[in-house]
Write a protein that holds these residues in place. Structure first.
Motif, PDB file in Angstrom:
ATOM      1  N   UNK A 575       0.813  -1.217   0.000  1.00  0.00           N
ATOM      2  CA  UNK A 575       0.000   0.000   0.000  1.00  0.00           C
ATOM      3  C   UNK A 575       0.849   1.272   0.000  1.00  0.00           C
ATOM      4  N   UNK A 576       1.980   1.270   0.718  1.00  0.00           N
ATOM      5  CA  UNK A 576       2.730   2.523   0.877  1.00  0.00           C
ATOM      6  C   UNK A 576       4.060   2.525   0.137  1.00  0.00           C
ATOM      7  N   UNK A 577       4.476   1.385  -0.418  1.00  0.00           N
ATOM      8  CA  UNK A 577       5.717   1.344  -1.171  1.00  0.00           C
ATOM      9  C   UNK A 577       6.940   1.074  -0.308  1.00  0.00           C
ATOM     10  N   UNK A 578       8.113   1.236  -0.930  1.00  0.00           N
ATOM     11  CA  UNK A 578       9.379   0.879  -0.273  1.00  0.00           C
ATOM     12  C   UNK A 578      10.091   2.062   0.372  1.00  0.00           C
ATOM     13  N   UNK A 579       9.521   3.257   0.264  1.00  0.00           N
ATOM     14  CA  UNK A 579      10.229   4.434   0.748  1.00  0.00           C
ATOM     15  C   UNK A 579       9.896   4.841   2.166  1.00  0.00           C
ATOM     16  N   UNK A 580       9.403   3.910   2.980  1.00  0.00           N
ATOM     17  CA  UNK A 580       9.015   4.202   4.358  1.00  0.00           C
ATOM     18  C   UNK A 580      10.068   3.625   5.300  1.00  0.00           C
ATOM     19  N   UNK A 581      10.870   4.497   5.915  1.00  0.00           N
ATOM     20  CA  UNK A 581      11.971   4.035   6.762  1.00  0.00           C
ATOM     21  C   UNK A 581      11.459   3.236   7.955  1.00  0.00           C
ATOM     22  N   UNK A 582      10.375   3.693   8.577  1.00  0.00           N
ATOM     23  CA  UNK A 582       9.839   2.991   9.742  1.00  0.00           C
ATOM     24  C   UNK A 582       9.351   1.599   9.370  1.00  0.00           C
ATOM     25  N   UNK A 583       8.713   1.470   8.217  1.00  0.00           N
ATOM     26  CA  UNK A 583       8.228   0.168   7.779  1.00  0.00           C
ATOM     27  C   UNK A 583       9.383  -0.773   7.481  1.00  0.00           C
ATOM     28  N   UNK A 584      10.418  -0.268   6.819  1.00  0.00           N
ATOM     29  CA  UNK A 584      11.591  -1.097   6.557  1.00  0.00           C
ATOM     30  C   UNK A 584      12.267  -1.539   7.857  1.00  0.00           C
TER      31      UNK A 584
END
Length: 693
Positions: A575-584
């Motif tokens: 949903x939000x892609x790969x550019x989310x530092x917190x998610x990574x």
């Protein structure tokens, strides 16, 4: 001499040739007129077919299939253009499909064919209203016959509401309900008016009454679907929109609501199919093109999304979500001036829209308007729970104007892995101005809520609480009234009391803000099991909601349920892609938990590349490297994480374990003791053993 004769002959021939062309054209036009006359005269000779088509159209209108009724009425008009009833039926179908211009034209043809103006005045008023001519609609409604009084009252109520005269609008509908208490259309209009006035409970009850009186009414089904969607969730609403489409499979409004709900549920292909059906029903539909743009943007196809927004044209200029999406796409394309044109009016109309503020701040920063960007972000970064992106944007702005001390403080806040409790969103006007507005319109939530927020911002919590309690008592059906009461109680550190207020709000509108507030209140009141139930219920109805997925994944991660956390975070990544530092960062921790160290290191590296100053990202990357056997490479990252967030017990405990494996026992003991200093630290037994070794 010869050339002169040639010119003379040529000039004499031209007028004759032109006359022949004109005569030939006239003959051709006459032939076309004759052909058209023969074609129309042949249809005029079939009044019986027209009568049958009119009867079919009226039956379809009674069955709430206005699209098919329009086609039947068109057939009747073609069969007998002089049939007044055919034009009237076509006008009624167009009104049901919200085509005010077409309906007005057909009503005039019905008058020309024999109807008296007073007989169709109520319908003409409706047509004028659909065209945005409220005053003309009211004047026309006054000409209607007494037999159409209920219809006229409904149109009057809509027109008055559009003019901002809500008390008069409610009075008109109350009179209509007294005159026709079992009219589903009246109850549907009551529901719409109550919804627009912020009375969610009243709208819910009116929608229930409307479908009870006429379970086949498309308008009633649509209203009920919208109310179920807000009260219970997306999944629960789908059957209502599907029931409406069974009545009229090509109804544009029903298709749009169905497509939007499907998209938010995550059923992208079904949503796209519904938008295509909507475009077939109404070519060039701005709403359908916008929904397709949303689908394209979610799939990462920015060029296609921008093209679709452009195709939609000015029809989306007043739609907040479309302005937000358009602004984001313009920023992605480096068209910052265009982005600001969309985002400035959006922020002006929705000052508490934090996403819009952040996007506008990006555009301002990239056009060297750092001071304006800072002013825009001040209310956001004043909150204790300001997100790292907003803090980083503000820090960049302060850097640009040379205030490096403030920039450094904001960078430190952005880097810290945990947030403080939420604060109030600052009011733009002074308390005195807001109090004056509230005094002029006592009990109006739109004036009282900003005043309460301003009182909280001033520190007058007691005054804010009194106002909030009075507002909730005056407006028990308004979710916003209960939310502001809950917010005030939370700021007064009364989470158990806030739970009751948030429950009332969620019972009326179970959306993301209500869900997050209720979960926080339960959690702070020590009722994590109840908080988990709320989250599970919300996800069952909103399975791809980003905020709910993130929270669920973090809880699963904290509980050591790494497999489930991976599933949740991977769904969120779609949903939000790969550019989310917190998610990574969270994905790195989850994959490390199931000992998939290569994936953990990849996600940790991605998180660190996006946010090298974020201690959580440095810790996740370092811990992944350590778990894969590279303690030497891990130690520097973990040291950096602790240096950035020295009060975080979890980071110190990770570093302690790496020090122990590297044989650096004194340092390991020191880090373990530092972790134990935090009473909230969970892994106390192991840390105590290390501290005493």
């Amino acid at each position: 001499m010869t050339s002169s004769r040639k010119r003379s002959r040529s000039s004499r021939r031209k007028p004759v040739f032109r006359r022949l062309i004109v005569i030939g054209g006239a003959i051709g036009a006459f032939a076309l007129v004759l052909a058209a006359w023969f074609m129309t005269s042949s249809t005029r000779r079939d009044p019986a077919a027209a009568e049958q088509a009119v009867e079919r159209g009226n039956k379809l209108l009674d069955a709430h299939n206005a699209s098919a009724a329009r086609e039947a009425a068109l057939s009747a008009v073609r069969a007998d253009p002089g049939n007044a009833q055919a034009h009237l039926t076509l006008a009624r179908a167009m009104l049901a499909l919200e085509d005010g211009v077409g309906a007005e034209a057909e009503l005039q043809r019905a008058i020309d064919a024999g109807y008296k103006p007073k007989q169709v005045a109520h319908l003409r008023a409706h047509a004028l209203l659909l065209q945005g001519a409220e005053e003309k609609a009211l004047a026309e409604a006054d000409k209607a016959e007494p037999a159409n009084r209920i219809y006229v009252l409904r149109i009057r109520a809509r027109a008055l509401a559009s003019l901002g005269k809500l008390p008069e609008a409610f009075a008109a509908l109350e009179e209509a309900a007294r005159g026709a208490p079992r009219d589903a259309d009246v109850w549907t209009d009551v529901g719409r008016l109550k919804l627009n006035a912020g009375d969610q409970l009243g709208a819910i009850r009116a929608s229930e009454e409307a479908v009870k009186l006429d379970g086949g009414s498309l308008d009633a089904l649509m209203l009920r679907g919208e109310m179920v969607r807000s009260q219970f969730g997306l999944v629960a609403a789908l059957p209502w929109f599907e029931a409406a489409l069974k009545r009229d499979p090509t109804n544009h409004e029903a298709l749009i609501e169905y497509a939007a709900t499907l998209g938010d549920v995550g059923r992208t292909r079904d949503s796209l199919a519904a938008t295509r059906r909507a475009l077939a029903a109404r070519p060039g539909s701005a709403q359908a093109l916008y929904l397709q743009a949303v689908i394209a943007a979610r799939a990462g196809n920015g060029d296609l999304a921008r093209g679709l927004i452009e195709r939609a044209g000015p029809g989306l200029s007043q739609v907040p979500a479309a302005l937000l999406l358009g602004g984001a796409l313009d920023i992605e394309a480096a068209d910052y001036e265009q982005a600001m044109e969309k985002l400035k009016p959006l922020v002006a109309n929705q000052p508490m829209n934090i996403a819009a503020r952040k996007l506008l701040a990006v555009a301002l920063l990239r056009t060297d308007s750092a001071r304006n960007a800072i002013d825009l972000l001040r209310p956001v970064i004043a909150r204790g729970d300001a997100d790292s992106y907003a803090l980083t944007l503000a820090a960049r702005g302060f850097e640009r104007i040379g205030d490096r001390a403030t920039a450094a403080q904001l960078f430190d806040r952005a880097a810290y892995p945990a947030r403080n409790d939420a604060g109030v969103f600052a009011a733009d006007d002074s308390t005195a101005v807001l109090a004056g507005d509230a005094a002029q319109r006592p009990g109006d939530p739109t004036t009282t809520v900003p005043l309460i927020r301003a009182l909280i911002g001033q520190g007058d919590k007691a005054g804010a609480l009194a106002r909030a309690q009075d507002l909730a008592a005056r407006h028990p059906g308004a979710p916003a009234a209960h939310l502001i009461l809950g917010d005030t109680l939370m700021l007064m550190n009364r989470p158990a009391d806030a739970v009751a207020a948030y429950r009332r709000a969620a019972g009326l509108r179970f959306d993301e803000p209500a869900m997050l507030r209720l979960i926080e209140a339960f959690d702070r009141a020590g009722q994590r099991a109840d908080a988990a139930k709320v989250l599970a219920l919300f996800l069952s109805q909103n399975p791809v909601n980003a905020a709910a997925l993130r929270l669920s994944g973090q809880w699963q991660l904290a509980a050591g349920d790494y497999e489930s956390a991976i599933d949740t975070f991977e769904l969120l990544r779609t949903r939000v892609g790969d550019g989310d530092a917190a998610l990574n960062t969270d994905l790195a921790s989850a994959y490390a938990g199931v000992e998939e160290f290569e994936a953990a290191a990849d996600f940790g590296e991605a998180a660190y590349a996006l946010a090298p100053s974020n201690p959580a990202a440095a810790d996740a990357y370092g811990w992944a490297l350590y778990r894969s056997g590279d303690a030497a490479a891990a130690v520097e990252l973990l040291q950096k994480a602790v240096m950035l967030a020295p009060r975080h017990a979890g980071l110190r405990w990770h570093l302690a374990q790496v020090y122990a494996d590297l044989g650096r026992k004194p340092e390991a003991r020191a880090e373990a003791q530092a972790a134990l200093a935090d009473p909230r630290f969970g892994d106390r037994a192991a840390a105590a053993a290390m501290a005493q070794s």
